[in-house]
Design an enzyme around this catalytic site. Structure first.
Site, PDB file in Angstrom:
ATOM      1  CB  CYS A 303      -0.986  -0.011   1.166  1.00 26.11           C
ATOM      2  SG  CYS A 303      -0.228   0.017   2.811  1.00 26.11           S
ATOM      3  CG  HIS A 351      -4.587  -0.057   3.793  1.00 27.71           C
ATOM      4  ND1 HIS A 351      -3.781  -0.847   3.003  1.00 27.71           N
ATOM      5  CD2 HIS A 351      -5.616   0.361   3.000  1.00 27.71           C
ATOM      6  CE1 HIS A 351      -4.309  -0.934   1.784  1.00 27.71           C
ATOM      7  NE2 HIS A 351      -5.408  -0.199   1.762  1.00 27.71           N
ATOM      8  CG  HIS A 363      -6.763   0.399  -1.756  1.00 25.41           C
ATOM      9  ND1 HIS A 363      -7.070  -0.148  -0.541  1.00 25.41           N
ATOM     10  CD2 HIS A 363      -7.707  -0.083  -2.623  1.00 25.41           C
ATOM     11  CE1 HIS A 363      -8.147  -0.914  -0.642  1.00 25.41           C
ATOM     12  NE2 HIS A 363      -8.549  -0.892  -1.891  1.00 25.41           N
TER      13      HIS A 363
END
Length: 391
Positions: A303, A351, A363
């Site tokens: 990420c 994240h 993402h």
């Protein structure tokens, strides 16, 4: 991380986005099971779906946290290795200078041995043909003694500096070894947690996986609804900004003395929009590439590796980890998010995605998934930690 966090869904094919097979979809949808779904243990001692959900959720949470630790250890190791290389080069150069100083001292000693040179005395005077000869010899010896002293001082200095740099290099090597150990530990932790999660999911029946997939679909629909709602709010806000700007322009052209719109309704910075467009263009080009923990491209990403690479394409340098990126800009409300902003998730900030507008982001979700567009509410509203404008 807070206990309310749920595993992030992967789902099936949505809006033309490549998604993993049913087994992977079932894996990531376990955590979406409601608290009431088959909460009681099976009669044969098999864990209930709720128990599997909690266990898999915990494993993925720990794996994601370990991934960030891995990234941090990797970055630290790279910096430390560079420092060690620099120190070793410095030690080599100083060792060479030390050897040269030692050779110079040796040449003086050899010269004195060959000539039998010593301090001027009466014998030297008697050997001289004239007083002037004695004076010249004395001056020569004085100059030689001065040069010897300089050579000795230089040798001592070089020896001291070389020993100091060797000690620094030794300490840096020890730190590098420690960093490499941390890197190995973090890597092993990620791999172990993912393996445990796969093992748990392998015990689910096809019927259980189908039930979880249905719940996953409901969650996706709810996330899409919330994204649409956010898009409407942002559109209304933008319209209000545009109207305020038009009133200000109209007032200025007519000589109005009105105060004009407040700074909170000022148009977005065009320079930021230009950079964001470049970052988003890069991110979109990565859609469909697999998530791989610790990866920074070009074939795969995790990420924070994706967001770092996207903004690098726009000329902006971001830190490597999520918990460093969250401090690399200005925090703004989600309702004021602009394309290019970074959206962070979970209490421990493990994240991140890059906002593209209309409640959507790009993402790299987690292992077994691919870079894709998805609602910022993909794991529920409570999972959103903050929004940061990095440039």
């Amino acid at each position: 991380m807070a206990s309310h966090r749920k595993s992030r869904p992967t789902g099936t094919r949505v809006a033309g986005i490549r998604t993993p097979a049913l087994a992977t979809a079932a894996l990531t949808s376990v955590a979406l099971l409601s608290q009431s779904a088959n909460a009681a243990p099976e009669a044969d001692g098999k864990p209930s779906l709720e128990e599997v959900e909690k266990k898999v959720d915990d494993l993925y949470r720990r794996a994601e946290s370990a991934t960030d630790k891995y990234n941090a250890a990797k970055e630290k190791t790279a910096k430390q290795r560079k420092r060690v290389d620099t120190l070793l080069d410095d030690v080599a150069q100083r060792t060479q200078k030390l050897n040269e100083a030692r050779e110079e001292l040796g040449s003086f000693a050899s010269a004195q041995y060959r000539t039998g040179a010593a301090a001027p005395d009466t014998a030297t005077f008697l050997l001289a043909d004239t007083p002037q000869d004695y004076f010249d010899q004395t001056q020569l010896m004085d100059r030689m003694t001065g040069r010897q002293k300089i050579a000795v001082d230089d040798y001592v200095t070089q020896q001291s500096e070389t020993m100091k740099k060797r000690q620094e290099a030794t300490e840096s090597l020890e730190t590098l070894t420690e960093s490499q150990g941390d890197l190995k530990t973090a890597k092993a932790t990620v791999q172990r947690k993912l393996a445990d999660a796969r093992e748990l999911m392998s015990k689910l029946t096809a019927e259980e996986k189908a039930r979880l997939a249905a719940i996953e679909q409901e969650k996706r629909e709810e996330a899409a609804r919330k994204a649409d709602e956010l898009a409407r709010q942002q559109a209304a806000r933008q319209q209000a900004q545009d109207e305020a700007a038009q009133r200000q322009e109209s007032g200025s052209s007519s000589g109005s003395s009105g105060s004009g719109p407040s700074s909170s309704t000022a148009p977005a910075d065009s320079s930021y929009a230009t950079k964001a467009d470049k970052a988003l263009a890069f991110a979109r080009a990565q859609i469909g590439k697999p998530y791989v923990w610790g990866a920074v491209g070009p074939g795969s990403y995790d990420c924070s590796g994706l967001t770092q690479a996207a903004w690098k394409a726009a000329g902006v340098t971001l830190p490597r980890t999520t918990y460093a990126q969250v401090n690399a800009g200005t925090t703004v409300p989600l309702s004021q998010a602009q394309p290019g902003d970074l959206v962070f998730f979970y209490d421990d900030v493990t994240h991140v995605g890059i906002y593209i507008g209309n409640g959507m982001m790009i993402h790299a979700p987690k292992p077994g998934t691919y870079v894709r567009e998805e609602s910022v509410y993909y794991d529920g509203e409570s999972a959103i930690h903050s929004v940061v404008r990095p440039a």
